[in-house]
Every structure is written in C-alpha cells, then in structure tokens.
Write a protein that holds these residues in place. Structure first.
Motif, PDB file in Angstrom:
ATOM      1  N   THR A 122       0.854  -1.182   0.000  1.00 12.45           N
ATOM      2  CA  THR A 122       0.000   0.000   0.000  1.00 12.45           C
ATOM      3  C   THR A 122       0.891   1.234   0.000  1.00 12.45           C
ATOM      4  O   THR A 122       2.080   1.149   0.356  1.00 12.45           O
ATOM      5  CB  THR A 122      -0.912   0.031   1.237  1.00 12.45           C
ATOM      6  N   PRO A 123       0.357   2.394  -0.396  1.00 10.65           N
ATOM      7  CA  PRO A 123       1.182   3.596  -0.388  1.00 10.65           C
ATOM      8  C   PRO A 123       1.765   3.873   0.991  1.00 10.65           C
ATOM      9  O   PRO A 123       1.104   3.686   2.011  1.00 10.65           O
ATOM     10  CB  PRO A 123       0.194   4.696  -0.802  1.00 10.65           C
ATOM     11  N   MET A 124       3.000   4.322   1.019  1.00 11.95           N
ATOM     12  CA  MET A 124       3.670   4.611   2.281  1.00 11.95           C
ATOM     13  C   MET A 124       3.070   5.869   2.891  1.00 11.95           C
ATOM     14  O   MET A 124       2.805   6.851   2.194  1.00 11.95           O
ATOM     15  CB  MET A 124       5.172   4.809   2.042  1.00 11.95           C
ATOM     16  N   SER A 125       2.828   5.843   4.204  1.00  6.74           N
ATOM     17  CA  SER A 125       2.274   7.015   4.872  1.00  6.74           C
ATOM     18  C   SER A 125       3.290   8.147   4.856  1.00  6.74           C
ATOM     19  O   SER A 125       4.505   7.918   4.844  1.00  6.74           O
ATOM     20  CB  SER A 125       1.886   6.672   6.313  1.00  6.74           C
ATOM     21  N   ASP A 126       2.789   9.370   4.845  1.00  3.56           N
ATOM     22  CA  ASP A 126       3.696  10.512   4.818  1.00  3.56           C
ATOM     23  C   ASP A 126       3.084  11.704   5.538  1.00  3.56           C
ATOM     24  O   ASP A 126       1.892  11.728   5.840  1.00  3.56           O
ATOM     25  CB  ASP A 126       4.073  10.887   3.385  1.00  3.56           C
ATOM     26  N   LEU A 127       3.914  12.683   5.856  1.00  4.15           N
ATOM     27  CA  LEU A 127       3.517  13.948   6.446  1.00  4.15           C
ATOM     28  C   LEU A 127       4.271  15.053   5.719  1.00  4.15           C
ATOM     29  O   LEU A 127       5.394  14.832   5.235  1.00  4.15           O
ATOM     30  CB  LEU A 127       3.863  14.009   7.935  1.00  4.15           C
ATOM     31  N   SER A 128       3.693  16.223   5.678  1.00  2.00           N
ATOM     32  CA  SER A 128       4.395  17.343   5.055  1.00  2.00           C
ATOM     33  C   SER A 128       5.587  17.722   5.920  1.00  2.00           C
ATOM     34  O   SER A 128       5.531  17.657   7.155  1.00  2.00           O
ATOM     35  CB  SER A 128       3.470  18.539   4.871  1.00  2.00           C
ATOM     36  N   VAL A 129       6.674  18.124   5.280  1.00  2.00           N
ATOM     37  CA  VAL A 129       7.870  18.531   6.016  1.00  2.00           C
ATOM     38  C   VAL A 129       7.552  19.710   6.921  1.00  2.00           C
ATOM     39  O   VAL A 129       8.044  19.797   8.054  1.00  2.00           O
ATOM     40  CB  VAL A 129       9.005  18.872   5.031  1.00  2.00           C
ATOM     41  N   ASP A 130       6.710  20.625   6.450  1.00  2.00           N
ATOM     42  CA  ASP A 130       6.352  21.792   7.248  1.00  2.00           C
ATOM     43  C   ASP A 130       5.653  21.375   8.540  1.00  2.00           C
ATOM     44  O   ASP A 130       5.922  21.933   9.608  1.00  2.00           O
ATOM     45  CB  ASP A 130       5.451  22.721   6.438  1.00  2.00           C
ATOM     46  N   LEU A 131       4.749  20.393   8.458  1.00  2.00           N
ATOM     47  CA  LEU A 131       4.058  19.928   9.655  1.00  2.00           C
ATOM     48  C   LEU A 131       5.031  19.276  10.622  1.00  2.00           C
ATOM     49  O   LEU A 131       4.941  19.471  11.847  1.00  2.00           O
ATOM     50  CB  LEU A 131       2.949  18.940   9.277  1.00  2.00           C
ATOM     51  N   ILE A 132       5.974  18.493  10.113  1.00  2.00           N
ATOM     52  CA  ILE A 132       6.981  17.862  10.975  1.00  2.00           C
ATOM     53  C   ILE A 132       7.772  18.923  11.726  1.00  2.00           C
ATOM     54  O   ILE A 132       7.956  18.849  12.948  1.00  2.00           O
ATOM     55  CB  ILE A 132       7.915  16.960  10.152  1.00  2.00           C
ATOM     56  N   HIS A 133       8.258  19.931  10.993  1.00  2.00           N
ATOM     57  CA  HIS A 133       9.005  21.020  11.634  1.00  2.00           C
ATOM     58  C   HIS A 133       8.149  21.724  12.681  1.00  2.00           C
ATOM     59  O   HIS A 133       8.615  22.018  13.790  1.00  2.00           O
ATOM     60  CB  HIS A 133       9.459  22.033  10.578  1.00  2.00           C
ATOM     61  N   THR A 134       6.893  21.996  12.352  1.00  2.65           N
ATOM     62  CA  THR A 134       6.009  22.716  13.257  1.00  2.65           C
ATOM     63  C   THR A 134       5.813  21.951  14.558  1.00  2.65           C
ATOM     64  O   THR A 134       5.918  22.515  15.661  1.00  2.65           O
ATOM     65  CB  THR A 134       4.645  22.966  12.592  1.00  2.65           C
TER      66      THR A 134
END
Length: 237
Positions: free
Chosen positions: A42-54
């Motif tokens: 299945t597609p790998m889960s991801d998060l936006s880089v901006d959200l990670i930094h925040t």
C-alpha cells in the motif's frame, strides 16, 4: 508428419495464450489463522515537512524547555529523540503477533491482527546509581558505554495492546491470563488507579504492586539524542 503435429500444437497454444493471457500473480490472504502476512503493498504514509518542523519545534519550545528547567537538567538537555533500528522493531511486532496468535490457538481462541496494537509510553530512565537493580539495564549498559549518560533522560517504552469488547488494553502476549481484561487485575502487574481517563493499565516497576520477577513483552533501549548525537546523520529540525 512430426513437423505438422508440432506446428498444430504451437498454433493451439498460441490461440490459448491469446484468449487467456497470463496474469501477474498477486498475494492472497494467509490461509491459516496462525500465519502472519507480511505483504503491505500500500502507499507509504507521509507527512508534510512543514508539519513535521512545526510539531517538533513546538515540543522543543514548550515541553522540552519545561523539562530542561528542572534541577536535573541544569547542565545538559533532556533527550529530544530516540532511534531504533528497523530489525528491532520488526522483531518486536512479529513476536507480538506470533505469540498472540499461537497462545490463542492453544486456548481455542482466534486472535486477529486487527485486535493487536502497541501503546507508546513516555518514560525516563532511573538514575545510573540504581541501574544495578535491574538486570535488563545492566546488560544494556554493558553493550554501549554512552548509556552511562542515560540516567533520568527521556525515553520510550512500547507495550502490546489488544482491542476487545470496545476497549483497548495493555496485555502480555506471553501470559494468556491477560488476554481477557489486560493487566490491571493480574497478580504481579501494577494498575494505576488514578489514571481513570484512559485505558493505559501499566507499567513501571513500583513498590506497590509490581513483582520484580515478572517479565512481559515490551521494547525499550533505543539510542537517545542527546547524548548520542551526530547532526550529519539526523534530520536537522
């Protein structure tokens, strides 16, 4: 004669392939309940880089600053991340599933993968002077001298969970007596009665209910940053 037969066979085979082309074989569900499916195509889960930094920077600017303001951290920072190698995590997850399903089969109960999970507890290591009370910490310390700096630092403890009857509770895959209601009513495990807002039922070794000779499935001992640190090797947030 033989040539004619061979040509006819090839023609028939060609027509069959044309009408019934081979299809790519796909994975099928495991046929037995005691088997573990490892195909997660299945597609790998991801998060936006901006959200990670925040989120990470908010933790460092709030919670971590409060922790570092404590007397224990006047000359150093608490750990702000922890690393586990992939094989350690895979083995832990595999054994939760394998042990649970096997114990279930032994007791005429089918345990499905959807019932199982992991709860991650925020935790802190005891002071180094107290590590000799725990064989697990003594062996961990022997593997890596840097762990001599881990005393009182932030860490994580991962505990298996089971969902049953609309509730999710911590349980011990090695102890079938915990499969029905979790750990809270079992001898040797401690239940924090003050924690009534969640289903978190476990687990630090304490003087008021835990048994130092009782062991359960759990995972800890990742690599703490700091004191382990190499900014060239980590995501510089």
């Amino acid at each position: 004669m033989i040539t004619g037969i061979l040509i006819a066979v090839l023609l028939v085979f060609g027509v069959y392939i044309y009408k019934f082309p081979p299809t790519k074989r796909t994975s099928t569900p495991c046929p037995c309940s005691d088997k573990i499916c490892m195909d997660y195509s299945t597609p790998m889960s991801d998060l936006s880089v901006d959200l990670i930094h925040t989120m990470v920077n908010k933790y460092r600017g709030k919670q971590l600053n409060c922790i570092n303001a404590l007397n224990d951290f006047k000359e150093e920072s608490d750990a702000h991340s922890i690393w586990f190698d992939l094989e350690t995590l895979k083995k832990f997850i595999y054994n939760i599933e394998k042990q649970s399903k096997n114990k279930g089969l032994e007791n005429n109960e089918e345990i499905t993968s959807k019932e199982l999970g992991i709860r991650v507890y925020y935790a802190a290591y005891p002071e180094i002077k107290d590590w000799n009370k725990y064989d697990d910490l003594v062996s961990f310390q022997a593997l890596n001298p840097i762990t001599n700096k881990y005393g009182h630092l932030h860490t994580l403890v991962m505990i298996p969970t089971r969902s049953r009857g609309g509730k999710t509770f911590d349980f011990n895959p090695l102890d079938y007596d915990t499969y029905a209601n979790g750990l809270y009513d079992r001898s040797g495990y401690h239940y924090n009665y003050a924690n009534t807002r969640t289903a978190a039922l476990l687990i630090a070794k304490m003087d008021d209910g835990t048994d130092p000779d009782v062991f359960m499935s759990a995972q800890n001992h990742g690599q703490l940053f700091p004191p382990d640190i190499d900014y060239n090797q980590i995501f510089n947030i």
